[in-house]
Enzyme design. Structure first.
Site, PDB file in Angstrom:
ATOM      1  N   TYR A   1       3.661  -3.251   2.692  1.00  0.00           N
ATOM      2  CA  TYR A   1       2.843  -2.597   3.718  1.00  0.00           C
ATOM      3  C   TYR A   1       2.203  -3.635   4.627  1.00  0.00           C
ATOM      4  O   TYR A   1       2.095  -3.446   5.847  1.00  0.00           O
ATOM      5  CB  TYR A   1       1.752  -1.752   3.051  1.00  0.00           C
ATOM      6  CG  TYR A   1       0.885  -0.971   4.013  1.00  0.00           C
ATOM      7  CD1 TYR A   1       1.206   0.338   4.384  1.00  0.00           C
ATOM      8  CD2 TYR A   1      -0.269  -1.536   4.563  1.00  0.00           C
ATOM      9  CE1 TYR A   1       0.403   1.056   5.265  1.00  0.00           C
ATOM     10  CE2 TYR A   1      -1.074  -0.838   5.443  1.00  0.00           C
ATOM     11  CZ  TYR A   1      -0.733   0.464   5.802  1.00  0.00           C
ATOM     12  OH  TYR A   1      -1.518   1.170   6.686  1.00  0.00           O
TER      13      TYR A   1
ATOM     14  N   SER B   1     -19.981  -8.815 -28.268  1.00  0.00           N
ATOM     15  CA  SER B   1     -19.131  -7.937 -29.070  1.00  0.00           C
ATOM     16  C   SER B   1     -18.361  -8.725 -30.117  1.00  0.00           C
ATOM     17  O   SER B   1     -17.853  -8.164 -31.077  1.00  0.00           O
ATOM     18  CB  SER B   1     -18.131  -7.212 -28.166  1.00  0.00           C
ATOM     19  OG  SER B   1     -17.169  -8.121 -27.650  1.00  0.00           O
ATOM     20  N   GLY B   2     -18.256 -10.046 -29.915  1.00  0.00           N
ATOM     21  CA  GLY B   2     -17.460 -10.874 -30.813  1.00  0.00           C
ATOM     22  C   GLY B   2     -16.076 -11.124 -30.276  1.00  0.00           C
ATOM     23  O   GLY B   2     -15.326 -11.953 -30.802  1.00  0.00           O
ATOM     24  N   GLY B   3     -15.685 -10.412 -29.199  1.00  0.00           N
ATOM     25  CA  GLY B   3     -14.406 -10.646 -28.561  1.00  0.00           C
ATOM     26  C   GLY B   3     -14.433 -11.936 -27.762  1.00  0.00           C
ATOM     27  O   GLY B   3     -15.494 -12.521 -27.528  1.00  0.00           O
ATOM     28  N   VAL B   4     -13.274 -12.373 -27.313  1.00  0.00           N
ATOM     29  CA  VAL B   4     -13.193 -13.662 -26.623  1.00  0.00           C
ATOM     30  C   VAL B   4     -14.024 -13.681 -25.343  1.00  0.00           C
ATOM     31  O   VAL B   4     -14.665 -14.681 -25.024  1.00  0.00           O
ATOM     32  CB  VAL B   4     -11.722 -14.044 -26.343  1.00  0.00           C
ATOM     33  CG1 VAL B   4     -11.038 -13.036 -25.426  1.00  0.00           C
ATOM     34  CG2 VAL B   4     -11.623 -15.435 -25.733  1.00  0.00           C
ATOM     35  N   ASP B   5     -14.057 -12.561 -24.600  1.00  0.00           N
ATOM     36  CA  ASP B   5     -14.780 -12.543 -23.323  1.00  0.00           C
ATOM     37  C   ASP B   5     -16.278 -12.732 -23.535  1.00  0.00           C
ATOM     38  O   ASP B   5     -16.908 -13.600 -22.912  1.00  0.00           O
ATOM     39  CB  ASP B   5     -14.521 -11.233 -22.575  1.00  0.00           C
ATOM     40  CG  ASP B   5     -13.045 -10.992 -22.312  1.00  0.00           C
ATOM     41  OD1 ASP B   5     -12.295 -11.974 -22.231  1.00  0.00           O
ATOM     42  OD2 ASP B   5     -12.650  -9.817 -22.205  1.00  0.00           O
ATOM     43  N   SER B   6     -16.866 -11.924 -24.399  1.00  0.00           N
ATOM     44  CA  SER B   6     -18.310 -12.030 -24.616  1.00  0.00           C
ATOM     45  C   SER B   6     -18.658 -13.327 -25.353  1.00  0.00           C
ATOM     46  O   SER B   6     -19.736 -13.894 -25.149  1.00  0.00           O
ATOM     47  CB  SER B   6     -18.839 -10.816 -25.385  1.00  0.00           C
ATOM     48  OG  SER B   6     -18.307 -10.754 -26.683  1.00  0.00           O
TER      49      SER B   6
ATOM     50  N   GLY C   1       0.834  -1.196   0.000  1.00  0.00           N
ATOM     51  CA  GLY C   1       0.000   0.000   0.000  1.00  0.00           C
ATOM     52  C   GLY C   1       0.863   1.237   0.000  1.00  0.00           C
ATOM     53  O   GLY C   1       2.047   1.175   0.358  1.00  0.00           O
TER      54      GLY C   1
ATOM     55  N   HIS D   1       8.450  -7.728  -2.706  1.00  0.00           N
ATOM     56  CA  HIS D   1       7.259  -8.176  -3.427  1.00  0.00           C
ATOM     57  C   HIS D   1       7.546  -9.483  -4.176  1.00  0.00           C
ATOM     58  O   HIS D   1       8.124  -9.462  -5.266  1.00  0.00           O
ATOM     59  CB  HIS D   1       6.819  -7.112  -4.441  1.00  0.00           C
ATOM     60  CG  HIS D   1       6.253  -5.881  -3.817  1.00  0.00           C
ATOM     61  ND1 HIS D   1       4.914  -5.727  -3.570  1.00  0.00           N
ATOM     62  CD2 HIS D   1       6.859  -4.747  -3.366  1.00  0.00           C
ATOM     63  CE1 HIS D   1       4.703  -4.547  -3.005  1.00  0.00           C
ATOM     64  NE2 HIS D   1       5.866  -3.928  -2.871  1.00  0.00           N
TER      65      HIS D   1
ATOM     66  N   LYS E   1      -7.734 -13.002 -18.198  1.00  0.00           N
ATOM     67  CA  LYS E   1      -7.870 -13.254 -19.633  1.00  0.00           C
ATOM     68  C   LYS E   1      -7.442 -14.659 -20.036  1.00  0.00           C
ATOM     69  O   LYS E   1      -8.141 -15.334 -20.799  1.00  0.00           O
ATOM     70  CB  LYS E   1      -7.070 -12.205 -20.420  1.00  0.00           C
ATOM     71  CG  LYS E   1      -7.117 -12.373 -21.935  1.00  0.00           C
ATOM     72  CD  LYS E   1      -8.493 -12.053 -22.497  1.00  0.00           C
ATOM     73  CE  LYS E   1      -8.714 -10.545 -22.519  1.00  0.00           C
ATOM     74  NZ  LYS E   1      -9.971 -10.193 -23.221  1.00  0.00           N
TER      75      LYS E   1
END
Length: 517
Positions: free
Chosen positions: A86, A227-232, A58, A173, A373
């Site tokens: 943090y 939308s035609g994208g991979v997600d939708s 943080g 980290h 993704k």
């Protein structure tokens, strides 16, 4: 709160820039991970019953009067805890250790000496290893009962632990790639400390999601924003598998698509395509152009586009009749970048933070909301989607509207469509596409003097961008061969009217985002 079906590691967010990267690294070990704000209560944690808890970094100081904190009883729940940066300082502070302003801040790659090779966290880790530091405070003294397990030349407590209570902390980290053996450290925490077995698999996710969606929607109707994208696309096929013809997929051509994109989407999901879907294509180009006229602020663009999408879907739902559910292909990076708890909003995604206040649907269904993704792609393969669709270039819902800097006009859209198509053609021709996370052209708002033929021009500059990334939370600029950039530049300035200059963006994420706006 319902207990998750899978083993889960809980990440409590204290405003750190790497909060989602931590979750991504945990999931790489086939262990489900959720990020919640630091205000997530002890009662909620008990109900979730996580196998382990990770406290993020943080920007603040645990010594400040307004420091973000958590209940100290967290460390007495009997659940393993790993504090990072943090989070490590907060653990020390709440348990009686000493945190002070460092005489010398550490930032960047730092050599860390592991002082306790017997630590479960550092099993298999080199005695001296390179880690990523980013801090101005440090733990001057570990709490009573803790053992110091690592140090640097400037930081006396680079790591500490109380193994008997499964409490671990690192000032550095482990989640970032610059920490050379960070993945191994997180693997050690997840498996050796927390006792996870790794039950987060895409096959079980798809099966469970189909059952849950079928139960949720029942005999109702759903409209999928396609939308035609991979997600939708994955969301659509997942819903189709769950409820069949109760689903209608609506593809809105908002005039901000890439060249030939509308025809491609219709060829896959329309009547001639391989999927038995109710498919509707809406031509709303002029409607969106009118709404965006004169708008230059990127956040405002996203919100306008987001609202207008919703209004189109509402109108179609009225025509279909009794549609209660709107389905969106929202994924985890969208949720995070649109704001989580008190974390900074990087940008409002049109399907998350860009939604209007009122949406005329009973519920918005986002079956991929907790996936990154690459996990979405894996789900797509499980569902039998073809590779060309699963591996399709990501394309934001607001489309070219956020790749045009400044106001959006139909003329600018046409310029960008042609330039982007040329760049994508040249990248594919060179055989580079499969190794790139994303690549595209953007239209800058900069105009400059050029000389073409015997005449003076005053035209736009196109910016090309290509990045390598696995999770879309961080990215590195791709080193495109010079001859590919030269060929692309020559074609764009010769073939696209209105462009006389081509630039290449070398910025990674962070500090930039992958998109331009």
């Amino acid at each position: 709160m319902k207990k998750p079906a899978n083993e889960v590691i809980l990440v409590l967010d204290f405003g750190g820039q790497y909060n989602q990267l931590i979750a991504r690294r945990v999931r790489e070990n086939h262990v489900f991970c959720e990020v919640r704000p630091h205000t997530f209560s002890l009662e909620e944690i008990r109900k979730m019953a996580p196998k382990g808890i990770i406290l993020t970094g943080g920007p603040g100081s645990v010594c400040a009067d307004d420091a973000v904190t958590c209940d100290a009883a967290l460390f007495s729940l009997g659940i393993p805890v790993l504090g990072i940066c943090y989070g490590s300082q907060l653990m020390a502070h709440l348990l009686g250790g000493s945190v002070v302003r460092a005489d010398k801040s550490e930032y960047g790659k730092t050599e860390v000496e592991i002082t306790d090779a017997g630590s479960k966290l550092f099993t298999g880790i080199a005695a001296k290893t390179i880690c990523w530091m980013s801090h101005t405070d440090l733990i001057a003294q570990a709490p009573r009962g803790f053992k110091v397990t690592a140090r640097t030349s400037a930081c006396p407590v680079a790591a500490m632990e109380q193994a008997g209570k499964a409490l671990y902390a690192t000032q550095f980290h482990p989640e970032v790639m610059h920490t050379v053996q960070g993945k191994e450290m997180l693997h050690n925490f997840v498996y050796d400390v927390c006792g996870c077995t790794g039950d987060w698999q895409m096959g079980s996710f798809v099966e469970k999601s189909v059952k849950e969606l079928r139960k949720k929607i029942g005999k109702g109707k759903a409209l999928c924003a396609l939308s035609g994208g991979v997600d939708s696309a994955v969301a659509a096929v997942l819903l189709a598998k769950a409820i069949g013809k109760q689903l209608t997929c609506v593809f809105v051509d908002h005039g901000l698509l890439r060249k030939h994109e509308g025809k491609q989407v219709e060829s896959v999901f329309g009547e001639a395509g391989p999927y038995d879907l109710n498919f509707i294509r809406i031509n709303a180009r002029q409607r969106f152009y009118a709404k965006l006229a004169g708008v230059t602020d990127p956040e405002q663009k996203r919100k306008i586009i987001g609202e207008e999408f919703i209004r189109v879907f509402e109108e179609q739902a009225q025509k279909i009749g009794k549609v209660d559910y709107l389905v969106q292909g929202t994924i985890y990076p969208d949720v995070i970048e649109s704001g989580l708890g008190k974390s900074a909003v990087i940008k409002s995604h049109h399907n998350v933070g860009g939604l209007p206040d009122f949406v005329d649907f009973k519920e918005i269904v986002e079956p991929l909301r907790l996936l990154f993704k690459d996990e979405v792609r894996a789900a797509g393969r499980e569902l039998g989607l073809p590779d060309f669709l699963v591996n399709r270039q990501p394309f934001p819902g607001p489309g070219l509207g956020i790749r045009i800097i400044g106001d959006v006009t139909e003329k600018k859209v046409q310029i960008l469509k042609e330039a982007d198509a040329i760049f994508r053609e040249e990248v594919k021709r060179a055989g580079l596409a499969k190794n790139l996370g994303q690549y595209f052209a953007a239209l800058t708002n900069m105009r400059s003097v050029g000389v073409m033929g015997d005449g003076r021009t005053y035209d736009y500059a196109i910016a090309l961008r290509a990045v390598r990334t696995s999770d879309f939370m961080t990215a590195e600029c791709a080193e495109i061969p010079w001859d590919v950039l030269q060929n692309t530049t020559r074609r764009i300035v010769n073939e696209v009217k209105g462009v006389n200059r081509v630039l290449y963006d070398c910025t990674g994420k962070p500090p930039a985002t992958i998109e331009f706006e």
